[in-house]
Design a protein around this motif. Structure first.
Motif, PDB file in Angstrom:
ATOM      1  N   CYS A 506       0.829  -1.216   0.000  1.00 55.34           N
ATOM      2  CA  CYS A 506       0.000   0.000   0.000  1.00 55.34           C
ATOM      3  C   CYS A 506       0.862   1.264   0.000  1.00 55.34           C
ATOM      4  CB  CYS A 506      -0.922   0.006   1.212  1.00 55.34           C
ATOM      5  SG  CYS A 506      -2.313  -1.128   1.041  1.00 55.34           S
ATOM      6  N   LEU A 518      -9.321  -3.928  -1.818  1.00 54.76           N
ATOM      7  CA  LEU A 518      -9.474  -5.331  -1.406  1.00 54.76           C
ATOM      8  C   LEU A 518     -10.892  -5.794  -1.684  1.00 54.76           C
ATOM      9  CD1 LEU A 518      -7.576  -5.533   2.024  1.00 54.76           C
ATOM     10  CD2 LEU A 518      -6.675  -5.790  -0.289  1.00 54.76           C
ATOM     11  N   SER A 519     -11.022  -7.042  -2.145  1.00 53.72           N
ATOM     12  CA  SER A 519     -12.339  -7.578  -2.486  1.00 53.72           C
ATOM     13  C   SER A 519     -12.558  -8.929  -1.811  1.00 53.72           C
ATOM     14  CB  SER A 519     -12.447  -7.740  -4.011  1.00 53.72           C
ATOM     15  OG  SER A 519     -13.599  -8.491  -4.359  1.00 53.72           O
ATOM     16  N   VAL A 521     -12.996  -9.973   1.375  1.00 50.30           N
ATOM     17  CA  VAL A 521     -12.257 -10.371   2.585  1.00 50.30           C
ATOM     18  C   VAL A 521     -13.215 -11.066   3.549  1.00 50.30           C
ATOM     19  CG1 VAL A 521     -10.845  -9.563   4.503  1.00 50.30           C
ATOM     20  CG2 VAL A 521     -10.721  -8.395   2.288  1.00 50.30           C
ATOM     21  N   HIS A 526     -10.794 -10.156   7.874  1.00 55.01           N
ATOM     22  CA  HIS A 526     -11.229  -8.767   8.069  1.00 55.01           C
ATOM     23  C   HIS A 526     -10.927  -8.308   9.497  1.00 55.01           C
ATOM     24  CE1 HIS A 526     -13.782  -5.192   7.567  1.00 55.01           C
ATOM     25  NE2 HIS A 526     -14.244  -5.469   8.782  1.00 55.01           N
ATOM     26  N   GLU A 530      -8.351  -5.324  10.521  1.00 57.48           N
ATOM     27  CA  GLU A 530      -8.899  -4.171  11.237  1.00 57.48           C
ATOM     28  C   GLU A 530      -8.168  -3.944  12.557  1.00 57.48           C
ATOM     29  OE1 GLU A 530     -13.365  -2.482  12.017  1.00 57.48           O
ATOM     30  OE2 GLU A 530     -12.990  -4.582  12.551  1.00 57.48           O
ATOM     31  N   TYR A 535      -6.563  -0.941   7.923  1.00 59.15           N
ATOM     32  CA  TYR A 535      -7.625  -0.232   7.212  1.00 59.15           C
ATOM     33  C   TYR A 535      -7.485   1.286   7.302  1.00 59.15           C
ATOM     34  CZ  TYR A 535     -10.058  -4.669   6.562  1.00 59.15           C
ATOM     35  OH  TYR A 535     -10.392  -5.935   6.181  1.00 59.15           O
ATOM     36  N   GLU A 540     -11.528   2.719   4.499  1.00 59.62           N
ATOM     37  CA  GLU A 540     -12.633   1.756   4.510  1.00 59.62           C
ATOM     38  C   GLU A 540     -13.390   1.708   3.189  1.00 59.62           C
ATOM     39  OE1 GLU A 540     -15.297   1.787   7.773  1.00 59.62           O
ATOM     40  OE2 GLU A 540     -13.717   1.980   9.279  1.00 59.62           O
ATOM     41  N   ASN A 542     -12.198   1.452   0.415  1.00 60.31           N
ATOM     42  CA  ASN A 542     -11.496   0.552  -0.503  1.00 60.31           C
ATOM     43  C   ASN A 542     -11.547  -0.908  -0.039  1.00 60.31           C
ATOM     44  OD1 ASN A 542     -10.715   2.591  -2.322  1.00 60.31           O
ATOM     45  ND2 ASN A 542      -9.007   3.172  -0.990  1.00 60.31           N
ATOM     46  N   ILE A 543     -12.438  -1.195   0.897  1.00 62.28           N
ATOM     47  CA  ILE A 543     -12.673  -2.572   1.341  1.00 62.28           C
ATOM     48  C   ILE A 543     -14.041  -2.973   0.806  1.00 62.28           C
ATOM     49  CG2 ILE A 543     -12.673  -4.161   3.293  1.00 62.28           C
ATOM     50  CD1 ILE A 543     -10.133  -2.475   3.058  1.00 62.28           C
ATOM     51  N   CYS A 544     -14.091  -3.851  -0.172  1.00 67.05           N
ATOM     52  CA  CYS A 544     -15.344  -4.178  -0.854  1.00 67.05           C
ATOM     53  C   CYS A 544     -15.759  -5.622  -0.576  1.00 67.05           C
ATOM     54  CB  CYS A 544     -15.191  -3.968  -2.360  1.00 67.05           C
ATOM     55  SG  CYS A 544     -14.656  -2.292  -2.794  1.00 67.05           S
ATOM     56  N   GLU A 545     -17.077  -5.827  -0.467  1.00 64.51           N
ATOM     57  CA  GLU A 545     -17.558  -7.157  -0.092  1.00 64.51           C
ATOM     58  C   GLU A 545     -17.461  -8.158  -1.229  1.00 64.51           C
ATOM     59  OE1 GLU A 545     -21.757  -7.431   0.666  1.00 64.51           O
ATOM     60  OE2 GLU A 545     -22.093  -5.482  -0.282  1.00 64.51           O
TER      61      GLU A 545
END
Length: 560
Positions: A506, A518-519, A521, A526, A530, A535, A540, A542-545
């Motif tokens: 990063c 990120l996809s 996680v 996660h 965290e 994160y 946050e 850029n954290i995708c489900e």
């Protein structure tokens, strides 16, 4: 976390105990006691202590293990696996050192049980177990060569190491006593032939009785007096000694710690392996943690009375099962039978020829060698063969402590390498097929990866063995996309090295004006990310489900 429960099988068995169960246990206990007698004597002598100490171990440890253990049919006592380590400790530290090492091993075993680490023993690789078991077998056989051939060394002390022993044997092979050799061979033949006509009475007992009578006749009536007996080397005491608490010296304890760990690990492996084998035969399930506490208690109390390390014995446990043993009461009876033999018949043991006991131990070492299993493992992957051979040769040439330590380290390294090899990293730069992906909306024909976006898929655990691999792959690509999507839906866990590498990625990407997204996680990963503060660096948003959301986010970044 479930609280630890200490539940000896004996107390559970006694709740519904009956006369029929007692009669079955009584017969099994008597037979197992008789089977254990020659083995206890042989193991005691081979370990470098007097013969009655082998029986004392079988009595006290056998009683405690049956009374407190987590297996219905486990029989405890001295075993061949301990001969090598016990002999080595006595040579270096004397019997006082052996007592301290065994006490320490007992404490370690109890701690393993209390902290519910019984299941961990199951993760010791099979090639390590076979490697050091086969190595012990070769070492036991080597220690018996002098008695098998009746070699005379003119007062010279036999070296403790494997190579030194064989050099000395070859240098003194001209002193061979053929009477001893004949006695050893005759003992081996009797033991090997006994199962063909008797399933109940052990061949070792028949061999000892028959050969002892033969040697007595040869000595008394034929004038053959060159065959050594137990009485020629040991003075036998037909009694249980009083308990003696050893003087504990901190420096000595530090020196004995590796040996104590070896005794504890070896005892845990052998006892739980024996209990597992027994479970498969009787259809029961032992409590491994309770069993370890019983083994630990036995190894704390037994040495106070002059005994040696003890564990569950597979051969005696199977004898117990095959002769109808149903509950731990059979193990208690076996200990009582041995106690009565010690009190009333032990003086007769002085007439047993040493060459006969050597024959008994040759058969024990042959059975321990597992040469068929050893040969079969040589057809396995190279990593297993490496662990097997290294453990085997370290056991034989050096000692069991070194073998277990090095074998475990090598096995762990090879395991991590295998896990790293199973983790795949793939790069997608054009489109993602929804039919092959679980986290894409099914109404999509295909999901196009926007220009300036790279999608990295990590399939497997993201730990220190793979983290560098991922970083190297990115460097090799040398591309400068605007967004890097890292799909982690198939990452079951991440460790601190993985987090460190992601953090560096990063930071490096920020300098190059590349955004990391990120996809997929999972919840466990996660939480770790965290908690580590990762994160805060990534953001946050850029954290995708799933990958759909991640692609949308990438489009937003590109359009800015």
């Amino acid at each position: 976390m479930k609280a630890f429960e200490f539940k000896p099988k004996l107390f559970l068995a006694l709740k519904n105990y009956s006369k029929e169960l007692f009669m079955a246990d009584l017969m099994a206990g008597i037979i197992v006691g008789i089977v254990a007698l020659p083995l206890a004597i042989a193991f005691g002598i081979a370990s470098g202590v007097s013969p009655e100490k082998g029986i004392i171990t079988a009595i006290i440890a056998g009683f405690i293990i049956s009374m407190m253990g987590g297996s219905k049919v486990q029989i405890g006592g001295p075993t061949g696996a301990f001969i090598v380590i016990v002999y080595g400790i006595i040579q270096q530290y004397g019997e006082a050192g052996l007592i301290v090492a065994t006490l320490m091993a007992g404490v370690l075993l109890i701690l393993l049980g209390v902290f519910k680490l019984g299941a961990i023993i199951k993760f010791i690789p099979y090639p390590i177990i076979v490697g050091f078991t086969s190595g012990i077998a070769v070492t036991i056989f080597t220690t018996q060569i002098a008695d098998i051939f009746g070699l005379s060394f003119g007062g010279e002390k036999i070296p403790g190491d494997f190579i030194g022993k064989w050099i000395m044997y070859f240098n003194h092979f001209d002193t061979i006593n053929w009477w001893n050799t004949i006695i050893s061979i005759a003992s081996i033949i009797i033991i090997a032939m006994t199962p063909k006509f008797s399933k109940k009475i052990p061949g070792s007992l028949i061999a000892i009785i028959a050969i002892t009578l033969l040697v007595y006749v040869l000595k008394t009536y034929v004038g053959v007096d060159s065959i050594d007996t137990i009485g020629d080397r040991f003075s036998i005491k037909a009694q249980l000694p009083g308990a003696e608490v050893p003087t504990l010296n901190w420096e000595a304890m530090k020196g004995l710690l590796p040996a104590a760990i070896t005794i504890a690990v070896l005892g845990a492996i052998e006892s739980l392996l024996s209990a597992t084998v027994a479970d498969g035969v009787i259809g029961d399930k032992h409590d491994s943690n309770t069993e370890l506490i019983a083994q630990g208690t036995a190894n704390i109390i037994t040495p106070l009375f002059g005994g040696i390390p003890a564990t569950g014995a597979i051969a005696r446990t199977m004898t117990n099962i095959n002769n109808g043993g149903k509950t731990p009461v059979a193990g208690l009876i076996h200990a009582v039978v041995l106690f009565l033999i010690l009190l009333f018949l032990m003086p007769l043991a002085q007439y047993i020829p040493m060459a006969c006991l050597a024959g008994v131990l040759v058969v024990v070492s042959y059975n321990m060698s597992e040469w068929r299993t050893f040969r079969a493992l040589l057809k396995n992957p190279k990593s297993d063969i490496t662990v097997l051979l290294i453990t085997f040769f370290l056991t034989v040439i050096f000692d069991l402590t070194v073998a277990i330590e090095v074998g475990l380290v090598i096995a762990c390294l090879l395991f991590m390498r295998r896990v790293a090899e199973t983790t795949e990293i793939s790069v997608i730069t054009d489109e993602i097929n929804p039919n092959e992906e679980l986290d894409i909306a099914v109404n999509e024909e295909s999901l196009m990866v926007p220009k300036g976006v790279e999608v990295y898929e990590i399939n497997g655990p993201y730990f220190f063995g793979i983290a560098n691999k991922f970083e190297e792959q990115m460097v090799q690509l040398g591309d400068r996309p605007k967004v890097r999507i890292i799909r982690m839906r198939k990452v079951p866990f991440i460790d601190s090295t993985g987090i460190h590498n992601l953090t560096n990625l990063c930071k490096m990407s920020k300098k190059e004006r590349i955004t990391i997204v990120l996809s997929g996680v999972n919840e466990k990963v996660h939480h770790v990310l965290e908690k580590s503060g990762f994160y805060e660096l990534l953001g946050e948003e850029n954290i995708c489900e799933n990958i759909n959301v991640a692609i949308d986010r990438a489009n937003q970044i590109i359009q800015k």
